[in-house]
Design a protein around this motif. Sequence first.
Motif, mmCIF file in Angstrom:
data_model
loop_
_atom_site.group_PDB
_atom_site.id
_atom_site.type_symbol
_atom_site.label_atom_id
_atom_site.label_comp_id
_atom_site.label_asym_id
_atom_site.label_seq_id
_atom_site.Cartn_x
_atom_site.Cartn_y
_atom_site.Cartn_z
ATOM 1 N N ARG A 154 0.877 -1.170 0.000
ATOM 2 C CA ARG A 154 0.000 0.000 0.000
ATOM 3 C C ARG A 154 0.912 1.216 0.000
ATOM 4 O O ARG A 154 1.772 1.365 0.868
ATOM 5 N N SER B 232 -2.727 3.911 -3.202
ATOM 6 C CA SER B 232 -2.722 2.962 -4.310
ATOM 7 C C SER B 232 -2.003 1.679 -3.876
ATOM 8 O O SER B 232 -1.330 1.640 -2.851
ATOM 9 N N TYR B 233 -2.169 0.639 -4.688
ATOM 10 C CA TYR B 233 -1.530 -0.646 -4.416
ATOM 11 C C TYR B 233 -0.527 -0.974 -5.520
ATOM 12 O O TYR B 233 -0.770 -0.681 -6.688
ATOM 13 N N TRP C 121 -6.911 -7.105 -11.083
ATOM 14 C CA TRP C 121 -8.074 -6.978 -10.209
ATOM 15 C C TRP C 121 -8.413 -5.529 -9.901
ATOM 16 O O TRP C 121 -7.543 -4.664 -9.851
ATOM 17 N N ARG C 122 -9.685 -5.302 -9.627
ATOM 18 C CA ARG C 122 -10.136 -4.010 -9.123
ATOM 19 C C ARG C 122 -9.683 -3.830 -7.674
ATOM 20 O O ARG C 122 -9.371 -4.789 -6.981
ATOM 21 N N ARG C 123 -9.700 -2.612 -7.233
ATOM 22 C CA ARG C 123 -9.274 -2.260 -5.876
ATOM 23 C C ARG C 123 -10.015 -3.072 -4.804
ATOM 24 O O ARG C 123 -9.415 -3.588 -3.874
ATOM 25 N N GLU C 124 -11.341 -3.174 -4.926
ATOM 26 C CA GLU C 124 -12.116 -3.855 -3.895
ATOM 27 C C GLU C 124 -11.739 -5.334 -3.786
ATOM 28 O O GLU C 124 -11.777 -5.905 -2.690
ATOM 29 N N LYS D 2 -8.666 -6.569 -4.504
ATOM 30 C CA LYS D 2 -7.356 -6.576 -3.849
ATOM 31 C C LYS D 2 -7.516 -6.418 -2.336
ATOM 32 O O LYS D 2 -6.835 -7.087 -1.552
ATOM 33 N N GLU D 3 -8.429 -5.543 -1.931
ATOM 34 C CA GLU D 3 -8.645 -5.319 -0.503
ATOM 35 C C GLU D 3 -9.267 -6.530 0.178
ATOM 36 O O GLU D 3 -8.974 -6.820 1.333
#
Length: 103
Positions: free
Chosen positions: A9, A14-15, A70-73, A75-76
Motif C-alpha cells: 500500500r 494505491s496498491y 483486479w479491481r481495488r475492492e 485486492k482489498e
Amino acid sequence: MKIHIYMLRCCDGSYYVGLTREGLDARIADHRSGRYPGYTHSRRPVELVWSEEFQWLTDAIACEQRIKGWRREKKEALIRGDFTALKSLSRTAKHPHPSTGSG
C-alpha cells in the motif's frame, strides 16, 4: 528457491503488486529506500499488506498478473483474507457482478 508475490500500500492509497526471487524482506527494503526508480519511488512510504510464497516461477508470474488485473475492492478482500468476498467479486461473462446488473 523462494519466490514471493507481494502487495504494497503506497502513501497515496494505491496498491503495487510485485514479484521477487531475492527474498521478500530485501525487496521490501528496496521499495522503502527508493533504491530503484519506478511506481513506488514517488509514493513512499510503502507498507507490505499481503504476500504469498510460491515454489514455481510460472505459478508466481501467473498469480502476479492475475492480481494486477483486479479491481481495488478485490485486492482489498485479498488483503483482509475475505475469500467469500473474493469469490463474489469475481466477474465472468456468464455471471456478472450483482452490482452491474440492469434492473
